[in-house]
Design a protein around this motif. Structure first.
Motif, PDB file in Angstrom:
ATOM      1  N   ALA A 116     -15.208  90.016  37.085  1.00 37.88           N
ATOM      2  CA  ALA A 116     -16.464  89.520  36.963  1.00 37.88           C
ATOM      3  C   ALA A 116     -17.547  88.702  37.039  1.00 37.88           C
ATOM      4  N   ALA A 117     -17.505  87.590  35.460  1.00 35.45           N
ATOM      5  CA  ALA A 117     -17.610  86.513  35.381  1.00 35.45           C
ATOM      6  C   ALA A 117     -17.353  85.300  35.565  1.00 35.45           C
ATOM      7  N   GLU A 118     -16.231  85.382  35.898  1.00 38.36           N
ATOM      8  CA  GLU A 118     -16.121  83.579  36.757  1.00 38.36           C
ATOM      9  C   GLU A 118     -16.777  83.755  37.682  1.00 38.36           C
ATOM     10  N   LEU A 119     -16.456  84.782  38.985  1.00 35.68           N
ATOM     11  CA  LEU A 119     -17.576  85.534  40.242  1.00 35.68           C
ATOM     12  C   LEU A 119     -19.153  84.702  39.649  1.00 35.68           C
ATOM     13  N   GLY A 120     -19.392  85.698  38.938  1.00 35.57           N
ATOM     14  CA  GLY A 120     -21.194  85.033  38.058  1.00 35.57           C
ATOM     15  C   GLY A 120     -21.115  83.276  37.896  1.00 35.57           C
ATOM     16  N   HIS A 121     -20.305  82.804  37.644  1.00 33.41           N
ATOM     17  CA  HIS A 121     -20.543  81.773  37.303  1.00 33.41           C
ATOM     18  C   HIS A 121     -19.709  80.611  39.024  1.00 33.41           C
ATOM     19  N   SER A 122     -19.032  80.936  39.428  1.00 34.42           N
ATOM     20  CA  SER A 122     -19.374  80.760  40.972  1.00 34.42           C
ATOM     21  C   SER A 122     -19.873  80.720  41.530  1.00 34.42           C
ATOM     22  N   VAL A 123     -20.542  81.424  41.749  1.00 34.38           N
ATOM     23  CA  VAL A 123     -22.264  81.514  42.113  1.00 34.38           C
ATOM     24  C   VAL A 123     -22.952  81.081  41.812  1.00 34.38           C
ATOM     25  N   ALA A 124     -23.304  80.560  40.702  1.00 31.81           N
ATOM     26  CA  ALA A 124     -24.901  79.925  40.247  1.00 31.81           C
ATOM     27  C   ALA A 124     -23.556  78.793  39.936  1.00 31.81           C
ATOM     28  N   SER A 125     -22.836  78.081  39.720  1.00 26.49           N
ATOM     29  CA  SER A 125     -22.109  76.782  40.644  1.00 26.49           C
ATOM     30  C   SER A 125     -22.195  76.742  41.951  1.00 26.49           C
ATOM     31  N   MET A 126     -22.264  77.304  42.609  1.00 22.94           N
ATOM     32  CA  MET A 126     -22.417  76.566  44.143  1.00 22.94           C
ATOM     33  C   MET A 126     -23.987  77.120  44.846  1.00 22.94           C
ATOM     34  N   ALA A 127     -25.078  76.903  43.609  1.00 21.26           N
ATOM     35  CA  ALA A 127     -26.063  77.393  45.319  1.00 21.26           C
ATOM     36  C   ALA A 127     -26.396  75.872  43.484  1.00 21.26           C
ATOM     37  N   LEU A 128     -26.094  75.233  42.398  1.00 25.56           N
ATOM     38  CA  LEU A 128     -26.481  74.537  41.762  1.00 25.56           C
ATOM     39  C   LEU A 128     -25.510  72.972  42.564  1.00 25.56           C
ATOM     40  N   SER A 129     -24.276  73.057  42.778  1.00 29.26           N
ATOM     41  CA  SER A 129     -23.738  72.618  44.173  1.00 29.26           C
ATOM     42  C   SER A 129     -24.711  72.109  45.393  1.00 29.26           C
TER      43      SER A 129
END
Length: 497
Positions: A116-129
């Protein structure tokens, strides 16, 4: 609707300090990033052989998973080959979830908290990208590294497609290829006698009795804990830790961070085998009538540790004639080319011709959209392929011997005569990965494959491709079973059936 604000909020707070002008676009991209990551997660939940997911029931255009604890998880019926799908929400026992991190936490299965923590990072990083793409040109790039930087969302099927734990927002902006930075590689001198070297380390990276090893600045700061007085600029490629040196080779550096699924160091056995493997690969490639080139490893060196190593490779641009372009297959989805059924079928025929020919000879390529590149004519026609990074191929001694090719002394993990393992390696990466990601849907993939296979030489491998379920790495299962070594597999509906 539930929210998992921690990773998103932390990123927003840091962005407000380091790049405040980007914050409104980042916040606007968050809902789309949640849906994109949720779509990948739902695909994995629907198709991976998860031990806690029992019966799967379709009906009414949707899919219901009956979980082992009696709960039910319902969502749209997923196309396992779709890349543009956007799942707005799935329902767990009557409660809608639009946040993949919160959904995974609520599932409360083994290892779900860390995932779940990885998925949270994935969302935030994709939005940043995605936020950083404003103003990016639509013209076809001139440089090979510019093609690499068009890949904004990362892996088309992995839920952790943009997870970069250990990278601050400032570091993502400074090193992420989609943000188009110039990265200053540290150039660290090390006594030659202390290094493991394979191939020929170039004279320009020598200083008397020292080898000069390129070091990624993140690695220097977080792992090696050292400053680098000498620096050299490079353009990060889609692998992030691999950079194109202007006018020079591509440099693969150690990066001891978990990106998507794996920690990206460079093992000492892979350094030791790199020159032998590079020389070996030229033999089967030469039997493809010029349809495949493999980038040569120029040199590899390690200063006693996987954390401090580098590999120098030819640029794929070496294999392009004037007017031609070389781009990773993953970048094809950023063009209009795959929208043409005829073009897509022609590309699939080229990729399968090469992949199956190499497999018959005894080499199963890890031909996903990052390792496999295509050479396009000035008008966009696919002419031939380029393959890079031999670290994860599989080699069959029996098949090589049958074709009169000498069997090299490779690391044991690369060597197998098991047909299922060999086919999984190629079909899972090429068909369920590169071709599916290019096609964008099961319907388009099926049409392209049906046309492409008609005139291919009949082999047992082709028969298996046409009749068996299509193997794909069970990416969600693998992240939920971190103590299980090696790849785990899902079986997807065969688009040719």
């Amino acid at each position: 609707m539930h929210r998992s604000p921690s990773a998103e909020t932390e990123a927003a707070e840091e962005l407000a300090v380091v790049r405040p002008a980007l914050l409104p676009r980042y916040e606007a991209e968050l809902p789309g990033a949640r849906a994109a990551v949720l779509s990948r997660l739902w695909r994995g939940l629907a198709h991976d052989p998860l031990p806690w997911a029992g019966r799967r029931e379709t009906g009414g255009g949707g899919l219901t998973l009956h979980l082992a604890d009696g709960r039910r998880l319902h969502g749209p019926r997923p196309d396992p080959y779709a890349t543009g799908a956007s799942v707005a929400a799935v329902r767990l026992d009557g409660t809608d979830h639009d946040d993949p991190a919160r959904l995974m936490a609520e599932l409360a299965v083994p290892h779900s908290a860390s995932f779940a923590a990885e998925l949270g990072h994935s969302v935030a990083s994709m939005a940043l990208s995605r936020a950083g793409q404003s103003g990016a040109g639509e013209e076809w790039p001139e440089h090979d590294w510019e093609w690499e930087q068009r890949i904004v969302d990362g892996h088309p099927f992995h839920p952790a497609c943009r997870s970069r734990p250990g990278f601050s927002v400032a570091e993502q902006l400074a090193y992420g290829p989609e943000h188009r930075p110039v990265v200053e590689l540290g150039m660290v001198p090390v006594r030659a006698r202390e290094c493991l070297v394979s191939g020929v380390w170039p004279q320009e990276l020598r200083d008397g009795e020292h080898l000069v090893l390129p070091v990624h600045p993140w690695q220097a700061a977080h792992v090696l804990k050292r400053t680098c007085d000498q620096r050299r600029p490079g353009h990060p490629l889609m692998a992030l830790r691999t950079l194109a040196l202007p006018g020079g080779p591509h440099v693969k550096t150690s990066l001891s961070a978990r990106l998507t699924s794996s920690v990206r160091d460079i093992s000492l056995p892979s350094v030791a085998a790199s020159a032998l493997l590079s020389d070996f690969a030229a033999t089967p490639a030469a039997r493809t009538e010029g349809l495949l080139h493999v980038t040569r490893t120029l040199g590899a060196a390690a200063a006693g540790s996987p954390d401090f190593a580098a590999v120098l490779r030819e640029s794929p641009q070496t294999y392009a004639a004037p007017g031609e372009r070389v781009l990773p297959v993953a970048a094809l989805a950023t063009t209009d080319l795959p929208r043409s059924p005829a073009w897509l079928a022609g590309f699939a025929r080229l990729a399968l011709t090469v992949g199956l020919r190499l497999l018959d000879l005894g080499v199963a390529l890890e031909a996903h959209g990052q390792n496999l590149l295509v050479v396009l004519s000035a008008s966009g026609e696919p002419l031939r392929l380029v393959y890079r990074d031999l670290a994860d191929i599989r080699v069959s001694p029996a098949r090589l011997t049958r074709h009169g090719i000498a069997v090299p002394d490779l690391p044991a993990r690369m060597v197998t005569d098991d047909e299922r393992t060999l086919r999984r390696k190629l079909f899972g990466s090429l068909v369920a990965g590169a071709l599916a990601g290019t096609a964008g849907s099961g319907e388009a993939l099926a049409a392209a494959l049906e046309t492409a296979v008609r005139d291919l030489p009949p082999t047992a491998d082709l028969a298996a491709l046409r009749s068996d379920p299509l193997p794909a790495k069970a990416l969600t299962l693998m992240r939920l079973s971190p103590r299980t070594p090696g790849d785990q597999w899902a079986e997807l509906p065969n688009p040719l059936r």
